[in-house]
Design a protein around this motif. Structure first.
Motif, PDB file in Angstrom:
ATOM      1  N   SER A 656       0.815  -1.217   0.043  1.00  0.00           N
ATOM      2  CA  SER A 656      -0.255  -0.247  -0.373  1.00  0.00           C
ATOM      3  C   SER A 656       1.574   1.266   0.009  1.00  0.00           C
ATOM      4  CB  SER A 656      -1.464   0.317   1.327  1.00  0.00           C
ATOM      5  OG  SER A 656      -1.363   0.979   1.090  1.00  0.00           O
ATOM      6  N   SER A 657       0.920   2.450  -0.429  1.00  0.00           N
ATOM      7  CA  SER A 657       0.665   3.689  -0.263  1.00  0.00           C
ATOM      8  C   SER A 657       1.128   4.069   0.681  1.00  0.00           C
ATOM      9  CB  SER A 657       0.347   5.087  -1.196  1.00  0.00           C
ATOM     10  OG  SER A 657      -0.797   4.918  -1.200  1.00  0.00           O
ATOM     11  N   HIS A 658      -0.074   3.653   1.679  1.00  0.00           N
ATOM     12  CA  HIS A 658       0.226   4.086   3.820  1.00  0.00           C
ATOM     13  C   HIS A 658       1.451   2.918   3.965  1.00  0.00           C
ATOM     14  CE1 HIS A 658      -2.364   7.297   2.986  1.00  0.00           C
ATOM     15  NE2 HIS A 658      -3.481   6.597   2.006  1.00  0.00           N
ATOM     16  N   GLU A 659       2.266   3.053   4.294  1.00  0.00           N
ATOM     17  CA  GLU A 659       3.139   2.043   5.222  1.00  0.00           C
ATOM     18  C   GLU A 659       2.521   1.202   6.493  1.00  0.00           C
ATOM     19  OE1 GLU A 659       7.271   1.285   7.124  1.00  0.00           O
ATOM     20  OE2 GLU A 659       7.067   3.088   6.783  1.00  0.00           O
ATOM     21  N   ARG A 660       1.692   2.500   7.315  1.00  0.00           N
ATOM     22  CA  ARG A 660       0.980   1.902   8.217  1.00  0.00           C
ATOM     23  C   ARG A 660       0.131   0.547   8.063  1.00  0.00           C
ATOM     24  NH1 ARG A 660       1.189  -0.975  11.636  1.00  0.00           N
ATOM     25  NH2 ARG A 660      -0.364  -1.188  13.890  1.00  0.00           N
ATOM     26  N   ARG A 661      -0.614   1.304   6.892  1.00  0.00           N
ATOM     27  CA  ARG A 661      -1.535   0.068   6.405  1.00  0.00           C
ATOM     28  C   ARG A 661      -1.532  -1.053   6.301  1.00  0.00           C
ATOM     29  NH1 ARG A 661      -5.998   4.538   3.729  1.00  0.00           N
ATOM     30  NH2 ARG A 661      -6.186   6.052   5.206  1.00  0.00           N
ATOM     31  N   GLN A 697       4.952   1.617  -3.012  1.00  0.00           N
ATOM     32  CA  GLN A 697       4.672   1.141  -1.799  1.00  0.00           C
ATOM     33  C   GLN A 697       4.811   0.414  -1.128  1.00  0.00           C
ATOM     34  OE1 GLN A 697       0.270  -0.414  -3.593  1.00  0.00           O
ATOM     35  NE2 GLN A 697       0.440   1.198  -3.973  1.00  0.00           N
ATOM     36  N   TYR A 698       4.361   0.223  -0.256  1.00  0.00           N
ATOM     37  CA  TYR A 698       5.528  -0.091   1.426  1.00  0.00           C
ATOM     38  C   TYR A 698       5.386  -1.826   0.639  1.00  0.00           C
ATOM     39  CZ  TYR A 698       6.170   4.293   2.843  1.00  0.00           C
ATOM     40  OH  TYR A 698       7.098   5.372   2.453  1.00  0.00           O
ATOM     41  N   ASP A 728      -7.146   0.508  -0.157  1.00  0.00           N
ATOM     42  CA  ASP A 728      -6.137   1.065  -0.464  1.00  0.00           C
ATOM     43  C   ASP A 728      -4.935   0.216  -0.686  1.00  0.00           C
ATOM     44  OD1 ASP A 728      -5.811   1.442   1.914  1.00  0.00           O
ATOM     45  OD2 ASP A 728      -4.903   3.288   1.719  1.00  0.00           O
TER      46      ASP A 728
END
Length: 740
Positions: A656-661, A697-698, A728
């Motif tokens: 995801s582009s959001h690391e924590r998610r 993406q992470y 996402d």
């Protein structure tokens, strides 16, 4: 999807980038089968699609289904055996059938954008009598000339050859007078552009090759287990393939030959087209370097039975061949047989499975078999054929190990050791050829500041940018992002920022300075971008117009150049220390394969390996050409720790582009997997991937292992179905993963 009414319905995959699947009613008198192409109404227009399945319409939706508009193909484009293989893949790789269908049917075949290429042909219908001809010559000399040209050509000529659009009015007048007619004629888009191949004769086999061919032909005739053909480099495996294929063709059957790299395709195609030149265009080629039009034509030639031998990369395993008698997987150990995007199938495994469904023989050939295939032989699932000596009775090349730790003290930053440079001088004086191997492209590995340690990295991926001198750019080898080379350090503004490491582009420059009279060529993904560039470079090398080739793994296997007597391996440690339990196996395979390019003719070959870890088992076993010794040691290690080939290994990842998610989603899935975990499944911990960020993406991943692939796939599918990810976050499941 619920259905209405008692009649059957067709489940259709709609063409296009999205995986749209809809059910349609089947009109009276229409009989679509799985694999057929159909026209369907979609919103306010007609679209094309492929029938995935014909299902019972036994539920009440409250409305009637829209009917199919028309049937494009009466016969399925996908053979029943391939559909059977597709359904097996869907279950094993935990992939929807629509993804599988995209693998079975190439985009060029599915999309309406591509069709048969045609040309306008002019046909002489009625030759004018003498009086009419004389009048025509006087009144319309251009029309008279067209008639004369058609007579000389036997009555038919392409409009383009007669003059094209410049003679349109003359053609209309002649057609109106009844002298000529026109027709559209299909034109094949030939990947070899009409190149002629001269017939060659089978070579005399040595005793080992004779025994191997006998086992293969017996398996073709009577059935039997898959065959693992373990032959040292230069043992003449290709000649065995050719004669086994001839045996199949003599029986009226077809053959499929898979190669791991497009780089190997031109040479393999040349060998097969020359051997089978007596049966016309019997050989078809399928790989990603073809244009969409060429792929369309080749695929339909195969389906119509015009081509009975298919050569291609991993996707060619789904070629629509009928009466399949033999499948050959050359260099079966190669990672490139593994598809890295969904559906994540392994070409070698699909070849073995397709052979099972088609009831035909399958041969897996390699000088360095994968441990999975070798263990299948040890477990008596495969037959083994060994070719222990080279076909021309030449000795294996002598391999020397150069410890670059010592060399670096003598020459700081040395690329070529004294020993390698000296041997290159010697070989060039004799007019012999040289291959240098370095598995890193570009000019320099990275740009680093000596003052603060800052390394220029990609904004979208967690990797250093590689410097390419030709483009004067820093380029990411993961996502392709480019950046201008900074004059000063972006972090501390120090002007001393400098290049670190080296790639093939830098080595090419060094070679041109050290050996100014030698012709040097570079083979890597950057230098070979133009169509046919690779084929032309290899042809020039074969014709001795090039003295030295520096290249990446594109030149590491399968290529046969009798005048190559020296192979230099630069930085043999590149793939040895990555966090992957297969790192040692890959290094051993790569070194053995590259070394095998030397001494394949009448001249003795030698190999110089430059390494900072000379005592590594991978390097030492490769030095002595000892596959069995390496395999025994490595299999013992894998057995103790429960790694493949003794278990199936799957990778479950989130990105995801959001690391924590991405991280939280994987942790949540891990908790659900751990709860009521079936006996026989080993569950690893969720961790950042080795490449923590790619394409913006992470990435996080965990590993699962089990002796039962079906148990593993079913359990993961059950948990993932019950755990929908955030919008996402993308979840990736890779059964029998090859890269970590």
């Amino acid at each position: 999807m619920s259905l209405f009414g008692p009649s059957p319905a067709a489940r259709v995959l709609i063409d296009g980038p999205n995986e749209l699947v809809f059910d349609y009613a089947i009109p009276e008198g229409m009989n679509p089968m799985p694999g057929c192409r159909v026209k369907v109404p979609l919103r306010n227009r007609n679209s094309t699609g492929t029938v995935l399945d014909v299902i019972d319409n036994d539920q009440d939706l409250g409305f009637s289904l829209r009917p199919l508009s028309s049937l494009i193909d009466e016969e399925p484009l996908v053979t029943p055996k391939l559909m059977e293989l597709g359904h097996w893949m869907a279950k094993y790789y935990n992939a929807p059938m629509e993804q599988i269908m995209r693998a079975l049917l190439p985009e060029s075949v599915r999309q309406e954008l591509h069709s048969e290429k045609t040309r306008k042909v002019v046909v002489l219908a009625n030759k004018p009598d003498e009086e009419a001809a004389a009048k025509l010559a006087k009144r319309a000399p251009k029309q008279s000339l067209i008639i004369s040209l058609l007579e000389a050509a036997g009555g038919e000529m392409a409009l383009a050859d007669l003059g094209g659009s410049s003679i349109t009015s003359s053609i209309k007048s002649l057609a109106k007078a009844g002298y000529i007619t026109t027709k559209d004629e299909a034109v094949r888009r030939d990947p070899d552009q009409g190149e002629e191949f001269l017939q060659d004769e089978p070579l005399k086999l040595n005793d080992e090759q004779e025994v191997g061919l006998e086992i293969i032909t017996k398996t073709i005739d009577d059935g039997g287990k898959p065959i693992l053909l373990h032959g040292v480099t230069g043992a003449g495996k290709t000649e065995v393939y050719l004669q086994a294929t001839q045996h199949v063709i003599n029986q009226g059957k077809s053959a499929l030959i898979l190669v791991p790299e497009i780089a190997l395709t031109p040479q393999t195609v040349q060998r097969f087209k020359s051997r089978f030149a007596n049966i016309g265009d019997a050989v078809a080629v399928l790989h990603s370097n073809l244009s969409q039009g060429e792929r369309f034509d080749e695929w339909h030639r195969i389906r119509k039975g015009e081509a009975r031998i298919v050569i291609g990369a991993r996707s060619a395993v789904f070629a629509p061949l009928y009466k399949l008698g033999l499948i050959i997987v050359d260099e079966e150990h190669e990672n490139t047989y593994k598809q890295e995007v969904a559906p994540r199938y392994h070409g070698r495994d699909m070849a073995v499975l397709r052979a099972h469904f088609e009831k035909c023989a399958v041969v897996l050939g390699s000088a360095t078999p994968s441990l999975e295939s070798y263990q299948n032989y040890l477990a008596e699932k495969y037959q083994l054929v060994e070719l222990k000596k080279r076909a021309d009775d030449q000795s294996m090349p002598i391999i020397r190990i150069i410890d670059m730790r010592i060399e670096s003290h003598k020459h700081k930053g040395a690329i070529l050791s004294d020993a390698l440079r000296g041997r290159m001088d010697n070989k060039l004086e004799k007019g012999e050829q040289i291959i240098l191997f370095l598995n890193r492209r570009g000019f320099a590995r990275s740009l680093q500041c000596p003052a603060c340690g800052h390394v220029c990295e990609c904004n979208h991926c967690a990797v250093p940018l590689t410097y390419h001198r030709a483009e004067e750019r820093l380029i990411c080898h993961i996502c392709g992002h480019q950046a201008i080379v900074p004059k000063n350090c972006p972090e501390c503004n120090d002007p001393a920022i400098r290049l670190q490491g080296y790639g093939t582009e830098k080595v090419e420059g060094v070679l041109q300075k050290l050996f100014p009279r030698a012709k040097v060529a570079r083979i890597d993904a950057d230098a070979m971008r133009k169509k046919n560039a690779l084929k032309n470079t290899l042809t020039a090398f074969r014709q001795k117009k090039i003295d030295i080739i520096i290249g990446t793994q594109m030149i590491a296997k399968g290529l046969h150049f009798p005048n190559v007597t020296l192979v230099g391996i630069l930085n043999a440690d590149l793939g040895l220390h990555i966090p992957d339990f297969r790192a040692g196996e890959r290094t051993f395979q790569l070194l053995t394969q590259v070394a095998g390019r030397a001494g394949r003719g009448e001249l003795e070959g030698e190999v110089i390996v430059q390494t900072f870890t000379p005592h590594s088992p991978s390097i030492q076993f490769a030095r002595h050409h000892d596959f069995n010794g390496y395999a025994d040691q490595e299999l013992e290690f894998r057995s103790q720790f429960g790694y493949p080939p003794f278990t199936h290994c799957a990778l479950l990842g989130t990105r995801s582009s959001h690391e924590r998610r991405a991280e939280f989603t994987l942790e949540n899935i891990h908790q659900r997997l751990a709860k009521n975990l079936p006996e026989g499944i080993y569950l690893g911990e969720p961790l950042p991937a080795a490449l923590t960020k790619a394409h913006g993406q992470y990435r996080f991943q965990l590993m699962l292992r089990s002796p039962s692939a079906r148990l593993l796939s079913n359990y993961v599918n059950k948990i993932l179905t019950a755990t929908p990810p955030p919008e996402d976050v993308t979840i990736v499941f890779d059964m029998d993963a090859m890269g970590f």
